[in-house]
Design an enzyme around this catalytic site. Structure first.
Site, PDB file in Angstrom:
ATOM      1  N   GLU A 194      19.377 -30.070  -8.568  1.00 55.84           N
ATOM      2  CA  GLU A 194      18.628 -29.076  -7.928  1.00 55.84           C
ATOM      3  C   GLU A 194      17.168 -29.097  -7.839  1.00 55.84           C
ATOM      4  O   GLU A 194      16.330 -28.560  -8.975  1.00 55.84           O
ATOM      5  CB  GLU A 194      18.982 -27.687  -8.332  1.00 55.84           C
ATOM      6  CG  GLU A 194      20.544 -27.354  -7.895  1.00 55.84           C
ATOM      7  CD  GLU A 194      20.913 -25.781  -8.248  1.00 55.84           C
ATOM      8  OE1 GLU A 194      19.890 -25.027  -8.731  1.00 55.84           O
ATOM      9  OE2 GLU A 194      22.031 -25.381  -8.085  1.00 55.84           O
ATOM     10  N   ASN A 199      29.497 -24.724 -12.827  1.00 58.67           N
ATOM     11  CA  ASN A 199      28.266 -24.841 -12.335  1.00 58.67           C
ATOM     12  C   ASN A 199      27.309 -24.056 -13.112  1.00 58.67           C
ATOM     13  O   ASN A 199      27.434 -22.922 -13.574  1.00 58.67           O
ATOM     14  CB  ASN A 199      28.036 -24.211 -10.926  1.00 58.67           C
ATOM     15  CG  ASN A 199      26.514 -23.923 -10.327  1.00 58.67           C
ATOM     16  OD1 ASN A 199      26.250 -25.082 -10.037  1.00 58.67           O
ATOM     17  ND2 ASN A 199      25.965 -23.005 -10.091  1.00 58.67           N
ATOM     18  N   GLU A 200      26.148 -24.892 -13.792  1.00 52.08           N
ATOM     19  CA  GLU A 200      25.021 -24.403 -14.658  1.00 52.08           C
ATOM     20  C   GLU A 200      25.894 -23.415 -15.623  1.00 52.08           C
ATOM     21  O   GLU A 200      25.422 -22.416 -15.979  1.00 52.08           O
ATOM     22  CB  GLU A 200      24.208 -23.549 -13.862  1.00 52.08           C
ATOM     23  CG  GLU A 200      23.452 -24.456 -13.028  1.00 52.08           C
ATOM     24  CD  GLU A 200      22.348 -23.668 -11.962  1.00 52.08           C
ATOM     25  OE1 GLU A 200      22.676 -22.427 -11.735  1.00 52.08           O
ATOM     26  OE2 GLU A 200      21.546 -24.137 -11.696  1.00 52.08           O
ATOM     27  N   TYR A 244      28.121 -26.338  -1.966  1.00 53.23           N
ATOM     28  CA  TYR A 244      29.143 -25.400  -2.679  1.00 53.23           C
ATOM     29  C   TYR A 244      30.409 -25.143  -1.816  1.00 53.23           C
ATOM     30  O   TYR A 244      29.972 -25.206  -0.641  1.00 53.23           O
ATOM     31  CB  TYR A 244      28.236 -24.242  -3.165  1.00 53.23           C
ATOM     32  CG  TYR A 244      27.503 -24.160  -4.187  1.00 53.23           C
ATOM     33  CD1 TYR A 244      27.778 -24.638  -5.584  1.00 53.23           C
ATOM     34  CD2 TYR A 244      26.152 -23.791  -4.042  1.00 53.23           C
ATOM     35  CE1 TYR A 244      26.889 -24.649  -6.484  1.00 53.23           C
ATOM     36  CE2 TYR A 244      25.225 -23.815  -5.192  1.00 53.23           C
ATOM     37  CZ  TYR A 244      25.669 -24.078  -6.242  1.00 53.23           C
ATOM     38  OH  TYR A 244      24.669 -24.296  -7.371  1.00 53.23           O
TER      39      TYR A 244
END
Length: 636
Positions: free
Chosen positions: A266, A185-186, A81
């Protein structure tokens, strides 16, 4: 829904035959083969086996050591990240030096032989303060984060216009080692579900990174998350852990991405801890077994985390589902590499699985870093925080009839002190109340320097106080870390709504912005000029009090772990560097990781402690050669 058949598996397994290549030193191509359901690198099938590592949670001195251990385990990629708030702490002020030198980290990964899966945000979650978004965004009280709000997009565009040109030379197509880049992200886990926001980011990434870069999304293993987090033109990947049926999870990915490689972005090899939890652990046999199952299907796998590291300073995040739950200082994550970067049994089990699918580099695994138990150090009191404001807040207070938040004061992290006077005589104990749950996140209350107790977000909304009319009421407020996930990331800090004393609303505040880190980094309190005649353990003070001591040089500077047994809650600095929070009474974490590079083997090492409630009776701290992260939770 795709049915997984033997030809499909055989086709993807062919990728394993070419995974022994080193990271590219020449320009190449990386793309998605939708016909054969795999990645192509330089025109050949490619499967990555990756691990997440956060450069911002590991001292720069140890980056190479951690990357080499990952390489020797058999990984061919790392996933990282980029936390926006770590690099742009103030609007328009960018820092990419020292422990923030992203390009140096990419270079070390390249030298080690590891490709990179880059996740630059702008939001990252990562159990990091505000999910990586800078707190200064909240100066605009109406901002809608992670949406097409023009004010938010303007800040995002400015940041990505700085970041993405820095990483473009590291793309594989440009001769570097970045294979693919995640957009946001997500996003499917966020309530806005704003496809125009994803389109805006998609266009921005294309402008800066080119049309050929593989861009992807990552979302949780539910239909809602995958639906709101995916967008045509961004390759949809999924994440899940050992409590999930692998085939069912990849079937869900297939519903949103009918062709192309299977990817678990992940795969949870461990989990995080909150204060008051039991230490999280994920069974090694389950991790190894599921990894083998995914690799045998030809899937690309990233293990989150491979090493977690440490939430130094104020960088931990928090969750808020039914209540506010801050993350502990350690981000050990029960990962294959420990918080201190040491190989574990989990790492050895993972390596044994990887050996079945690709050639693992020959040679020994780098050993654990050297540890040393330096023993006890006795600290002396410096003084109450409230008596040191000339030092800690040299600019003095601002005067305000009403309360102001950390964000309004532009003091985004750490502590602030709110001061007013008792409006009337309090013959009996009178409740100081935060009726709207406006203490974010803990408040330490004193009258004329005498500690009265605390208020805590979601759990303790009143404390009884006594005093005379005109007595000085001090409230030290601690920011315990902003929410990093879900709909409550607009997490303002400080006293965010009015306080009542009985039936009276308190007004007329002096608000002190405390420069604690800056002052300690400059040498205080060890730089002299203080009367430290008090004996250790005498005249016990409650409430926020500073302590200091010295770890004498021993000719070596090895990693160690600091234990504050008998202390209650606070912060520790070593040689001016903020190690993070301790809270042994709440647990589970009992020790703070002290990296050897912070210490001197030839000069005295300065220790500064801010104890917020009550110190141990003997005012001693202990340097140990091992971590203790797994105590029973409970107590306040």
């Amino acid at each position: 829904m795709m049915k997984i058949t033997l030809p499909f598996v055989t086709n993807l397994i062919c990728a394993c035959l070419v995974m022994c290549e080193n990271a590219a030193s020449e320009s190449g191509t990386f793309s998605i083969d939708y016909k054969n359901d795999c990645f192509l690198k330089d025109g050949r099938p490619f499967q990555y086996i990756s691990g997440s590592i956060h450069y911002f949670r590991i001292p720069r001195f140890y980056w190479k050591d951690r990357l080499l251990k990952m390489y020797m385990t058999g990984l061919n990629a790392v996933q990282i990240y980029v936390p926006w708030n770590f690099h742009e702490a103030m609007p328009g002020v960018y820092n990419f030096s020292g422990d923030r030198d992203l390009e140096h980290f990419l270079d070390l990964a390249n030298q080690t032989g590891l490709y990179v899966i880059l996740r630059p945000g702008p939001y990252i979650c990562a159990e990091w303060e505000m999910g990586g978004l800078p707190a200064w965004l909240l100066q605009n009280p109406d901002i809608m984060l992670r949406s097409t709000d023009p004010d938010y997009l303007q800040a995002v565009d400015s940041w990505l216009a700085v970041l993405l040109p820095k990483v473009r030379p590291w793309l594989y197509s440009e001769g570097g080692n970045i294979l693919s880049v995640q957009v946001e992200n997500e996003y499917g886990s966020y309530f806005t579900c704003d496809y125009n926001y994803l389109r805006h980011l998609h266009n921005l990434f294309r402008v800066f990174l080119g049309e050929d870069t593989v861009l992807f999304t990552t979302d949780g293993n539910t239909d809602k998350e995958m639906a709101c987090g995916t967008l045509q033109g961004l390759y949809a990947t999924i994440d899940f852990g050992t409590d999930t049926n692998v085939s069912a999870a990849f079937d869900r990915q297939r519903r949103f991405e009918p062709r192309g490689p299977l990817v678990n972005s992940e795969f949870y090899a461990g989990w995080l801890d909150h204060w008051g939890d039991q230490h999280a652990q994920v069974d090694t046999n389950k991790v190894a077994g599921m990894l083998e199952e995914m690799l045998s299907m030809g899937a690309n796998v990233n293990m989150y985390m491979f090493e977690g590291g440490t939430n130094f300073g104020y960088w931990n995040g928090a969750d808020h589902d039914t209540r506010y739950r801050p993350v502990v200082t350690s981000y050990d994550y029960d990962a294959p590499l420990s918080e201190a970067g040491d190989p574990t049994d989990k790492l050895l089990a993972i390596k044994d699985i990887i050996k079945r699918f690709r050639a693992v580099p020959e040679g020994p695994m780098p050993p654990p870093t050297a540890k040393f138990a330096y023993g006890f150090v006795t600290l002396k009191k410096v003084g109450r925080m409230s008596s040191l404001l000339d030092i800690l807040s040299p600019q003095g207070p601002i005067l305000s009839p009403n309360l102001k938040t950390f964000e309004e004061m532009k003091r985004y992290y750490g502590y602030m002190l709110y001061r007013t006077k008792l409006p009337k005589m309090l013959h009996d104990k009178t409740p100081l109340i935060s009726p709207l749950n406006g203490v974010h996140d803990r408040a330490y209350v004193s009258v004329n320097g005498v500690y009265q107790g605390l208020l805590e977000r979601d759990t303790t909304l009143a404390v009884n106080v006594t005093g005379q009319q005109g007595d000085q009421l001090d409230i030290v407020v601690e920011n315990m870390g902003r929410v990093n996930f879900g709909s409550k990331i607009n997490d303002y800090k400080g006293l965010v709504s009015s306080l009542f004393l009985g039936s009276d609303v308190l007004t007329d505040w002096q608000i002190y912005s405390l420069d604690i880190d800056e002052v300690i980094a400059s040498g205080w309190p060890h730089s002299g000029g203080l009367d430290l005649s008090l004996e250790p353990g005498s005249e016990a003070f409650d409430g926020p009090v500073f302590y200091m001591g010295t770890l004498e040089p021993m000719g070596l500077a090895w990693d160690t772990f600091l234990k504050l047994r008998g202390w209650t809650k606070g912060h520790v600095w070593i040689n001016g560097v903020n190690l993070g929070r301790y809270w042994p009474q709440r647990g589970p974490q009992q020790t703070l990781f002290v990296p050897g590079p912070l210490l001197s083997g030839s000069q005295p090492n300065n220790i500064t402690v801010l104890e917020l409630e009550r110190a141990s009776a003997d005012a001693r701290v202990l340097f140990m050669d091992r971590a203790q992260l797994n105590s029973a939770a409970g107590g306040s």
